[in-house]
Design a protein around this motif. Structure first.
Motif, short mmCIF file in Angstrom:
data_model
loop_
_atom_site.label_atom_id
_atom_site.label_comp_id
_atom_site.label_asym_id
_atom_site.label_seq_id
_atom_site.Cartn_x
_atom_site.Cartn_y
_atom_site.Cartn_z
N PRO A 138 26.67 -5.64 72.49
CA PRO A 138 27.19 -5.49 71.11
C PRO A 138 26.51 -4.35 70.36
CG PRO A 138 26.81 -7.79 71.61
CD PRO A 138 26.20 -7.01 72.73
N LEU B 59 28.32 -1.13 68.75
CA LEU B 59 28.13 -0.78 67.35
C LEU B 59 27.77 0.69 67.20
CD1 LEU B 59 27.83 -1.55 64.36
CD2 LEU B 59 25.45 -2.19 64.86
N ASP C 177 30.88 2.70 67.78
CA ASP C 177 31.83 2.64 66.67
C ASP C 177 31.35 3.42 65.45
OD1 ASP C 177 33.51 1.08 68.18
OD2 ASP C 177 32.79 -0.83 67.36
#
Length: 302
Positions: free
Chosen positions: A132, A136, A139
């Protein structure tokens, strides 16, 4: 004269205790210092001779070849510049952000201090994991950027709590008197609080600097394909893999393969260890006098 008489007239048990303490401390110094001196000797010793073993704290056949091989790799100078840059910028921004947040949480008139403190404490024990976090970073468009070295770790809950505990030991009346004299919150933070928290700041600065200097995995994950954003630790890791695994990495030209075949991996490992250790050893003496005091006071308060 008085001290000498007291020493001579001291009970036998006290003198035996002093002797035992001295022996123990000498043993601790030897155990601590010998491995580093041995690594230093191996790094300056001829690699062919090192294979025979028997090197203690002095090189048997002195040579600079191990270091010349390390610094002959392309990208090492760029890696050194980026490592120094991320260490300086990361340490400064980390100190500023942690000290500002700690100053805010240490103020008794800040109504949200309990909520923010609990939220920070949760981040010390709960993590989403590597995948994750990688998504992140992707993104946020921080892949192949210098910002990925600094921004993700700009605030550390541990650092905030250490500095806040130190600030809690400073009488709040000093801040109130400064406010009466016309100082605003930032002036109080910059000219009153920060100068009085030097031991805590030096302690956190050492933590941040060592962490930034030794980091290489973030380079591997986020900037591995960018030659202009490589770091010294990542480059030396590739050198180490080149000498041990014989992989076909970026460094394996025909000439470089021939050079690596002329040295032992162990000698190159020792030279790499010295290269990455020396900068921290040069910085540590300037921060050591604050280190114990800052860490101890920051750990026992609040």
């Amino acid at each position: 004269m008085t001290t000498r008489k007291m020493t001579k007239g001291a009970p036998l048990s006290d003198r035996l205790f002093d002797v035992v303490i001295a022996i123990v401390m000498v043993f601790v110094v030897i155990v601590t210092l010998y491995p580093f001196l041995n690594v230093l000797a191996l790094s300056f010793n001829d690699s062919t001779d090192s294979v025979r073993g028997g090197i203690t704290i002095f090189p048997r056949e002195f040579t600079l070849k191990n270091y010349s091989i390390i610094f002959s790799f392309s990208g090492l100078i760029t890696g050194f510049k980026i490592s120094v840059l991320r260490t300086v910028i990361g340490t400064i921004l980390g100190l500023i952000s942690a000290s500002m947040l700690a100053y805010t949480l240490a103020r008794p008139d800040f109504q949200g201090r309990k909520f923010v403190s609990k939220y920070l404490a949760i981040t010390m024990y709960v993590s989403a994991g590597l995948i994750p976090f990688y998504l992140l970073i992707k993104d946020l468009h921080m892949m192949n950027t210098f910002a990925v070295y600094v921004l993700p770790g700009i605030v550390s809950a541990f650092n905030v709590f250490v500095i806040r505990s130190f600030i809690d030991g400073i009488p709040f009346a000093l801040q109130e008197s400064a406010k009466i004299d016309g100082a605003n919150d930032f002036t109080i933070y910059w000219r009153v609080v920060l100068p009085m928290t030097t031991p805590a700041l030096a302690t956190i600065a050492l933590f941040l600097a060592v962490g930034q200097w030794n980091a290489w995995f973030d380079t591997f994950l986020y900037n591995g394909s960018s030659e202009n954003l490589t770091t010294l630790q990542f480059e030396l890791t590739k050198v180490l893999l080149s000498t041990t695994a014989g992989n076909n990495g970026d460094y394996h030209s025909t000439n470089m393969t021939q050079v690596l075949s002329s040295v032992s991996p162990e000698s190159v490992k020792m030279a790499i260890t010295i290269v990455v250790t020396i900068p921290i050893l040069l910085v540590y003496p300037f921060l050591q006098r604050y280190f114990v005091r800052g860490l101890t006071l920051g750990a026992v308060k609040g």
